[in-house]
Design a protein around this motif. Sequence first.
Motif, PDB file in Angstrom:
ATOM      1  N   HIS A  62      -7.907  -2.863   3.328  1.00 52.38           N
ATOM      2  CA  HIS A  62      -7.401  -2.172   4.304  1.00 52.38           C
ATOM      3  C   HIS A  62      -7.607  -2.576   5.759  1.00 52.38           C
ATOM      4  CE1 HIS A  62      -5.382   1.188   6.370  1.00 52.38           C
ATOM      5  NE2 HIS A  62      -6.424   1.234   7.171  1.00 52.38           N
ATOM      6  N   ALA A  65      -5.662  -6.177   6.094  1.00 49.15           N
ATOM      7  CA  ALA A  65      -4.365  -5.898   6.018  1.00 49.15           C
ATOM      8  C   ALA A  65      -3.891  -5.431   7.601  1.00 49.15           C
ATOM      9  CB  ALA A  65      -4.004  -5.117   4.902  1.00 49.15           C
ATOM     10  N   ARG A  66      -4.700  -4.619   7.962  1.00 49.19           N
ATOM     11  CA  ARG A  66      -4.229  -4.112   9.431  1.00 49.19           C
ATOM     12  C   ARG A  66      -4.386  -5.275  10.540  1.00 49.19           C
ATOM     13  NH1 ARG A  66      -6.617   1.475  11.220  1.00 49.19           N
ATOM     14  NH2 ARG A  66      -5.012   1.090  12.843  1.00 49.19           N
ATOM     15  N   ARG A  69      -1.212  -7.279  10.012  1.00 46.59           N
ATOM     16  CA  ARG A  69       0.031  -6.665  10.495  1.00 46.59           C
ATOM     17  C   ARG A  69       0.008  -6.561  11.925  1.00 46.59           C
ATOM     18  NH1 ARG A  69       2.053  -1.316   8.696  1.00 46.59           N
ATOM     19  NH2 ARG A  69       3.909  -2.286   9.173  1.00 46.59           N
ATOM     20  N   ARG A  70      -1.284  -6.857  12.610  1.00 49.00           N
ATOM     21  CA  ARG A  70      -1.246  -6.871  14.060  1.00 49.00           C
ATOM     22  C   ARG A  70      -0.877  -7.812  14.700  1.00 49.00           C
ATOM     23  NH1 ARG A  70      -7.017  -6.200  15.402  1.00 49.00           N
ATOM     24  NH2 ARG A  70      -6.805  -4.127  14.202  1.00 49.00           N
ATOM     25  N   SER A  73       3.885  -8.499  12.464  1.00 48.29           N
ATOM     26  CA  SER A  73       4.305  -7.009  12.370  1.00 48.29           C
ATOM     27  C   SER A  73       5.431  -6.786  11.335  1.00 48.29           C
ATOM     28  CB  SER A  73       4.659  -6.233  13.669  1.00 48.29           C
ATOM     29  OG  SER A  73       5.749  -7.170  14.132  1.00 48.29           O
ATOM     30  N   PRO A  76       5.282  -5.533   5.757  1.00 51.95           N
ATOM     31  CA  PRO A  76       5.012  -4.201   5.348  1.00 51.95           C
ATOM     32  C   PRO A  76       3.402  -4.418   5.155  1.00 51.95           C
ATOM     33  CG  PRO A  76       6.196  -5.177   3.597  1.00 51.95           C
ATOM     34  CD  PRO A  76       6.317  -6.159   4.549  1.00 51.95           C
ATOM     35  N   TYR A  77       3.058  -3.061   5.036  1.00 52.43           N
ATOM     36  CA  TYR A  77       1.481  -2.588   4.630  1.00 52.43           C
ATOM     37  C   TYR A  77       1.295  -3.061   3.368  1.00 52.43           C
ATOM     38  CZ  TYR A  77      -2.781  -0.472   3.908  1.00 52.43           C
ATOM     39  OH  TYR A  77      -4.127  -0.327   3.187  1.00 52.43           O
ATOM     40  N   GLN A  78       1.892  -2.633   2.196  1.00 51.74           N
ATOM     41  CA  GLN A  78       1.476  -3.288   1.009  1.00 51.74           C
ATOM     42  C   GLN A  78       1.770  -4.601   0.689  1.00 51.74           C
ATOM     43  OE1 GLN A  78       3.466  -0.659   1.673  1.00 51.74           O
ATOM     44  NE2 GLN A  78       2.332   1.241   0.677  1.00 51.74           N
ATOM     45  N   ALA A  80       0.866  -6.678   3.251  1.00 51.67           N
ATOM     46  CA  ALA A  80      -0.282  -7.262   3.828  1.00 51.67           C
ATOM     47  C   ALA A  80      -1.443  -7.268   2.894  1.00 51.67           C
ATOM     48  CB  ALA A  80      -0.218  -6.663   5.096  1.00 51.67           C
ATOM     49  N   VAL A  81      -1.538  -5.958   2.487  1.00 51.53           N
ATOM     50  CA  VAL A  81      -2.889  -6.039   1.285  1.00 51.53           C
ATOM     51  C   VAL A  81      -2.593  -6.809   0.188  1.00 51.53           C
ATOM     52  CG1 VAL A  81      -3.693  -4.303  -0.572  1.00 51.53           C
ATOM     53  CG2 VAL A  81      -2.956  -3.407   1.853  1.00 51.53           C
TER      54      VAL A  81
END
Length: 380
Positions: A62, A65-66, A69-70, A73, A76-78, A80-81
């Motif tokens: 997590h 992944a953040r 995304r930083r 952007s 999407p979050y999933q 990035a994971v």
Amino acid sequence: MPISFSDPKDRDEKEPRARELSKIASLLRIALTVTLILLAVWLMKDVLAVVFASALMAVVLHGLARIVRRHVSLIPYQGAVALVTVVILLAMAGLVWSSGPAIGDQFIRLKQALVQQSGDLKSHLSGSTLGQLVLDHLPTAVGGNDATSGSLGSLGSGLAGSVTGILSSAFGVLGTLAVILIAGLYFALSPAIYIDGFLRLVPSQHRASARELLMAAGTTLWAWTAGQALDMLVVGILSGIGLSLIGVPLALALGVVAGICNFIPYIGAILGAVPAVLLGLSMGSQEALFVAILYSVIQFFEGNVLAPLIQRRAVHMPPAVAILSQTVFSTILGIPGLILASPITAALLAMGDKATAPLDDEEQTRRDVGEISEDEARKD
């Protein structure tokens, strides 16, 4: 309004007694609840260790992944994971492909050398009264002279297995590691589902506070893991380079062992130094002394320079709390408890810090116990 025909004096005597009985009942309920929780933890200790390890893996994915995304952007979050997971797997596969055979060969030779050296060490200790006394008080797991312990070979296997058990037990834990990795991945892909599911077990009036505690624990675990990973990397590199300069064989494997063991603060430093000192003894007492000095210098640098820098951005854990937590959790959960004691304690400390109000005068206690004088307090 109800009318009571009892004597006011009797009511005055019964009310304090009722309050006392109510307090006793509350204490009994708390004691029973704590007992049931501890019993459940004891009965489900293996499952709880796997669950927490999976949660720790999810926190790592997590956090990475953040970071992705930083900087990007649009992902999407999933996604990035998934990207972080694929990059980690590819990096591990590349490491195994390029250096795996060399590292595996060094670990095999390291275990063989430790078996031989530990046998020689027992023979040397058996030749003196003091050494025999030491052996008589050592547990069989590390070669003690128990009635059930047999030959030098059992000593070598026990001691080497204790120090480098990660090699001999690797195939036995692959299934557990697979469960931790897969569960951690699913936790990281949809953390809100699992957090909300847990919050539904909490009374509605306390859910906001519980959410804040969980968020504080997650943030602390991420900071602790990132800081500890950097600490392990630095210690492993310094150990490998230093051992190579001294001329100790299998320096690469010993550096990896030192870095991995440093995941466990304080105790891990000793565990990582033992195989290197044993191999140093096989070369001579002077080399063993150099190895001991090397590890002492590395730990001094790690404890007084590197750790404070990391703790500024991560989390501060008092040394006594860290050591006692390792004792407590290793007693409850065994070896997994020893490994996971520090992150569990870091999360508990973060939750406790979030749930309690700060002291009005944090310097007062330091003045009362004599850590600082009144003049020093005024300067600060």
